[in-house]
Design an enzyme around this catalytic site. Structure first.
Site, short mmCIF file in Angstrom:
data_model
loop_
_atom_site.label_atom_id
_atom_site.label_comp_id
_atom_site.label_asym_id
_atom_site.label_seq_id
_atom_site.Cartn_x
_atom_site.Cartn_y
_atom_site.Cartn_z
N GLU A 50 -24.79 -29.38 -19.57
CA GLU A 50 -25.55 -28.65 -20.59
C GLU A 50 -26.66 -27.80 -19.98
OE1 GLU A 50 -24.75 -31.82 -20.74
OE2 GLU A 50 -23.78 -32.23 -22.67
N PHE A 112 -28.04 -46.12 -30.66
CA PHE A 112 -27.31 -45.57 -29.52
C PHE A 112 -27.64 -44.07 -29.35
CE2 PHE A 112 -23.22 -43.46 -28.26
CZ PHE A 112 -23.21 -43.87 -26.94
N GLN A 113 -28.07 -43.67 -28.18
CA GLN A 113 -28.40 -42.28 -27.83
C GLN A 113 -29.60 -41.70 -28.58
OE1 GLN A 113 -24.72 -39.99 -28.16
NE2 GLN A 113 -24.26 -40.42 -26.03
N VAL A 381 -33.51 -19.93 -6.81
CA VAL A 381 -34.86 -20.24 -6.32
C VAL A 381 -34.70 -20.82 -4.92
CG1 VAL A 381 -36.81 -21.83 -6.66
CG2 VAL A 381 -35.86 -20.56 -8.59
N PHE A 466 -36.46 -23.15 1.97
CA PHE A 466 -37.72 -22.67 1.40
C PHE A 466 -38.78 -23.77 1.46
CE2 PHE A 466 -40.61 -21.26 -1.97
CZ PHE A 466 -40.71 -19.91 -1.67
C1 LIG Z 1 -39.65 -18.96 -5.11
C2 LIG Z 1 -40.37 -17.91 -5.91
C3 LIG Z 1 -41.30 -17.09 -5.31
C4 LIG Z 1 -41.92 -16.07 -6.03
N1 LIG Z 1 -42.77 -15.22 -5.37
C5 LIG Z 1 -43.22 -14.12 -6.02
C6 LIG Z 1 -43.95 -13.11 -5.33
O1 LIG Z 1 -44.20 -13.20 -4.13
N2 LIG Z 1 -44.33 -12.03 -6.02
C7 LIG Z 1 -44.05 -11.87 -7.35
O2 LIG Z 1 -44.39 -10.84 -7.93
N3 LIG Z 1 -43.41 -12.83 -8.03
C8 LIG Z 1 -42.96 -13.92 -7.40
N4 LIG Z 1 -42.25 -14.86 -8.09
C9 LIG Z 1 -42.09 -14.68 -9.54
C10 LIG Z 1 -43.38 -15.08 -10.29
O3 LIG Z 1 -43.46 -16.47 -10.39
C11 LIG Z 1 -43.44 -14.44 -11.69
O4 LIG Z 1 -42.35 -14.89 -12.46
C12 LIG Z 1 -43.43 -12.92 -11.68
O5 LIG Z 1 -44.36 -12.43 -10.75
C13 LIG Z 1 -43.78 -12.38 -13.04
O6 LIG Z 1 -43.34 -11.08 -13.14
P1 LIG Z 1 -43.81 -10.15 -14.34
O7 LIG Z 1 -45.29 -10.13 -14.41
O8 LIG Z 1 -43.10 -8.85 -14.16
O9 LIG Z 1 -43.12 -10.81 -15.63
P2 LIG Z 1 -43.65 -11.79 -16.76
O10 LIG Z 1 -44.29 -12.99 -16.22
O11 LIG Z 1 -42.50 -11.98 -17.66
O12 LIG Z 1 -44.78 -10.94 -17.52
C14 LIG Z 1 -44.48 -9.88 -18.36
C15 LIG Z 1 -45.70 -9.53 -19.20
O13 LIG Z 1 -45.40 -8.35 -19.94
C16 LIG Z 1 -45.81 -8.53 -21.29
N5 LIG Z 1 -44.95 -7.66 -22.11
C17 LIG Z 1 -43.67 -7.89 -22.51
N6 LIG Z 1 -43.21 -6.84 -23.20
C18 LIG Z 1 -44.20 -5.91 -23.20
C19 LIG Z 1 -44.31 -4.60 -23.74
N7 LIG Z 1 -43.30 -4.03 -24.39
N8 LIG Z 1 -45.46 -3.93 -23.54
C20 LIG Z 1 -46.51 -4.50 -22.88
N9 LIG Z 1 -46.46 -5.75 -22.37
C21 LIG Z 1 -45.31 -6.44 -22.53
C22 LIG Z 1 -45.64 -10.02 -21.55
O14 LIG Z 1 -46.47 -10.42 -22.62
C23 LIG Z 1 -46.08 -10.60 -20.20
O15 LIG Z 1 -47.47 -10.82 -20.17
C24 LIG Z 1 -41.64 -15.90 -7.40
C25 LIG Z 1 -40.74 -16.76 -8.02
C26 LIG Z 1 -40.09 -17.74 -7.29
C27 LIG Z 1 -39.09 -18.60 -7.99
C1 LIG Z 2 -34.86 -28.39 -9.86
C2 LIG Z 2 -35.73 -28.16 -8.67
N1 LIG Z 2 -35.88 -29.13 -7.74
C3 LIG Z 2 -36.65 -28.93 -6.64
C4 LIG Z 2 -37.30 -27.73 -6.47
C5 LIG Z 2 -38.18 -27.48 -5.23
N2 LIG Z 2 -37.49 -26.48 -4.38
C6 LIG Z 2 -37.77 -25.16 -4.42
S1 LIG Z 2 -36.84 -24.24 -3.41
C7 LIG Z 2 -36.02 -25.59 -2.86
C8 LIG Z 2 -34.97 -25.47 -1.79
C9 LIG Z 2 -33.79 -24.67 -2.20
O1 LIG Z 2 -32.80 -24.88 -1.23
P1 LIG Z 2 -31.51 -24.01 -1.16
O2 LIG Z 2 -30.94 -23.84 -2.51
O3 LIG Z 2 -30.63 -24.53 -0.12
O4 LIG Z 2 -32.10 -22.57 -0.74
P2 LIG Z 2 -32.74 -22.18 0.67
O5 LIG Z 2 -34.20 -22.10 0.45
O6 LIG Z 2 -32.31 -23.19 1.68
O7 LIG Z 2 -32.15 -20.85 0.95
C10 LIG Z 2 -36.49 -26.76 -3.47
C11 LIG Z 2 -36.00 -28.13 -3.19
C12 LIG Z 2 -37.15 -26.77 -7.48
N3 LIG Z 2 -37.75 -25.58 -7.43
N4 LIG Z 2 -36.34 -26.98 -8.54
#
Ligand SMILES: Cc1cc2nc3c(=O)[nH]c(=O)nc-3n(C[C@H](O)[C@H](O)[C@H](O)COP(=O)(O)OP(=O)(O)OC[C@H]3O[C@@H](n4cnc5c(N)ncnc54)[C@H](O)[C@@H]3O)c2cc1C
Ligand SMILES: Cc1ncc(C[n+]2csc(CCOP(=O)(O)OP(=O)(O)O)c2C)c(N)n1
Ligand SMILES: [Mg+2]
Length: 573
Positions: A50, A112-113, A381, A466
């Protein structure tokens, strides 16, 4: 046969334009499944977990902007939805979850559940209600749909199996759901203040995010008038980076040093439609101005001097005539030159190199070149997020899916399922980590079952790379990150899909090309080098003084010199 509550539920879903439902059935859901089956207008996408259903629905909602639906049976079935519902909620995508519930007469007996979905999902939804009698239908569901659409959030309906099978009281849905596109603009007085602040600033940087979708032209005009470099946040990449002469890359830990510099060296930072979360990357001394459609977002991430509520397109259209042409070019020129250097440096890392080792940057760059013009990509991620951020080129037609705000592993494959189910004729490519892929690998079987021709690239670095990187950065020995991997290509073959392996740099292009040409699903396993990003070498006490350790590792550019440079620029400026 008299109309049942479940039939009325299907009527409402059809009225709201729903075309498919992702889930796994179970006894409490049987009434709903049967109603869907009999009507033959909604496609039932049977997934194997799911969580994948909710990931897939979230992907569909993100790509189309329209309501998408996932379902889970009572207790454990719907509990599996929860992680990704958090993700959908944070990503602000309209998703409806139907959480089937145990028989209504048993509620409260530890049956159950038994769980209480209306409590469980309350934190990851804007509407979450139990339908305990037929009289509530269709109104409760209509409110749920309306909430999901208008708030762009998750709504949950908990529906006991027996209530779904009872006779409906109402005949028809009551609401016609229309696509809502209100224009929201700051007042004239506010626009004048905004224009005045911008007109008096010389070094302006724009930080733009996903809220700029659909306003590309206005954003470019704005940057031209303000001579402002545009830094984007990750979720904004697909809407902002293309055809953009002001682009200076992303900021943040995975960003470009140029994005970082442009933010840190400006006099005025104009945030538009972004919720970029990392406070450390905002300038301390600049005037900060923010435009967002949601008032509650203003000042959430950085101290704010001016905040305005408005949608990007309407606000920029109203603002542009009030702006004077900024004559100061140096800030933009410097930022663009920084960007060219940063880009060059990253591009050098994306070449085949001689020898045996395959670099993930090269794989992603090659994929980028081979993929179609309107491909949909999803990235896990982990390090795949880095490669996608840096080496996938967006063009206004391509799309990029990730778990960017919630950061949950294992998103790429199930998101690709949702994307491919929504757009059967489009190329859909997932970039998975070996850890992430294995986490929801069972849903490989969904590709076969529903004949979804997704192309999956699995970066096999035999580690949770990562996290290993985070541990190294934190000065602790990496532990618990090794992966004893199977042969993923053979697992794909065992599932009736094409399984390929690119083991050396010269195999990367032909193997990827072969997979992309294949008219069914294909998995390409690529054993890649484990450590691709270097941490800064030892930093002296002098350098560290007044500068947090975190910031020294601020931009993981893959080159220690760049990181040191970043630190020293800020330390000794
Ligand atoms: C492993 C990992 C590493 C990351 N590292 C980075 C990084 O280095 N740099 C980075 O940038 N991000 C990174 N991220 C992503 C980060 O966590 C955020 O999700 C991202 O930066 C948010 O992008 P955003 O501001 O474009 O979007 P959102 O967080 O979705 O924000 C959008 C905003 O726009 C507003 N909005 C929506 N529609 C409208 C409209 N029509 N007009 C005006 N406002 C509106 C919303 O209200 C909201 O406030 C990473 C994510 C992961 C998983
Ligand atoms: C559900 C969940 N569990 C644990 C984490 C912590 N976490 C972030 S990145 C990562 C490693 C991801 O490994 P992989 O998919 O092999 O990608 P790699 O970074 O090795 O390219 C982990 C464990 C997470 N973000 N989400
Ligand atoms: Mg890995």
């Amino acid at each position: 046969m008299a109309k049942r509550v479940a039939d009325l539920l299907v009527d409402v879903l059809l009225e709201s334009g729903v075309q498919r439902i992702y889930g796994v059935t179970g006894d409490s859901l049987n009434g709903v499944a049967d109603a869907i089956h009999r009507r033959e207008q909604i496609r039932w996408i049977h997934v194997r977990h799911e969580e994948a259903a909710a990931f897939a629905a979230g992907a569909e909602a993100h790509l189309t902007g329209k309501l998408a639906v996932c379902v889970g049976s009572s207790g454990p079935g719907n509990l599996h939805l929860i992680n990704r519902l958090y993700d959908c909620h944070r990503n602000r995508v309209p998703v409806l979850a139907i959480a089937a519930q145990i028989p209504s007469k048993e509620i409260g007996s530890n049956y159950f559940q038994e769980t209480h979905p209306e409590h469980l999902f309350a934190q990851c939804s804007n509407y979450c209600e139990l339908v305990s009698q037929p009289e509530q239908m269709p109104r409760a569901l209509e409110i749920a749909v309306q909430t999901a659409i208008s708030k762009r959030r998750v709504a949950v309906i908990a529906l006991p199996g027996d209530v779904a099978l009872r006779d409906a009281i109402q005949d028809e849905p009551r609401v016609h759901f229309s696509e809502q596109k209100p224009t929201v603009c700051p007042s004239e007085e506010e626009l004048s203040i905004l224009a005045e602040v911008l007109n008096r600033s010389k070094k302006i940087t724009i930080l733009a995010g996903a809220g700029c979708a659909g306003a590309h032209a206005e954003l470019m005009q704005l940057a031209g008038k303000l001579q402002a470099p545009i830094v984007h946040a990750m979720r904004g990449k697909e809407f902002i980076e293309y055809d953009n002469p002001f682009d200076v890359g992303m900021t943040g830990l995975l960003g470009f040093s140029s994005g970082y510099y442009a933010m840190m060296s400006c006099e005025a930072l104009l945030m538009i439609g972004t919720d970029f979360p990392y406070q450390e990357f905002y300038p301390k001394d600049a005037t900060i101005i923010q435009i967002d459609i949601r008032g509650e977002q203003l000042g959430r991430r950085a101290k704010l001097d001016f905040g305005f509520v408005g949608d990007t397109k309407t606000t920029l259209r109203a603002l542009l005539p009030k702006l004077q042409q900024n004559q100061y070019e140096a800030h933009l020129k410097r930022s663009l030159s920084d960007y060219r250097k940063a880009r060059l440096s990253l591009d050098e890392l994306a070449t085949a190199h001689s020898g045996k080792l395959v670099h993930p940057q090269y794989v992603t760059r090659t994929l980028d070149q081979l993929a179609s013009d309107d491909a949909v990509f999803s990235c896990d991620v982990g390090t795949p997020t880095i490669w996608a951020a840096r080496y996938l080129t967006m063009n206004g037609k391509r799309r990029l899916l990730g778990s960017f705000s919630h950061g949950s592993m294992a998103n790429a494959l199930p998101q690709a399922i949702g994307a491919q189910a929504t757009y059967p004729g489009r190329q859909v490519i997932s970039l998975s980590g070996d850890g992430g892929f294995a986490m929801l690998m069972g849903d490989l079987l969904t590709l076969r079952q529903h004949k979804l021709p997704v192309k999956m690239v699995v970066f096999k670095n035999d580690s949770l790379a990562f996290v290993e990187l985070e541990m190294k950065a934190g000065g602790i020995l990496d532990f618990g990150t090794d992966l004893q991997n199977p042969d993923f290509a053979r697992i794909a073959e065992g599932a009736g899909l094409m399984g390929l392996r690119a083991e050396t740099p010269d195999q990367v292009e032909p193997i990827l090309a072969k997979a992309l040409k294949h008219d069914g699903a294909a998995l390409i396993e690529v054993p890649v080098s484990r450590q691709e990003l270097s941490m800064p070498p030892t930093i002296t006490y002098e350098q560290a003084k007044g500068f947090s350790l975190f910031m020294m590792r601020a931009v993981l550019n893959g080159r220690a010199d760049e990181i040191i440079d970043l630190a020293s620029v800020n330390l000794f400026r």
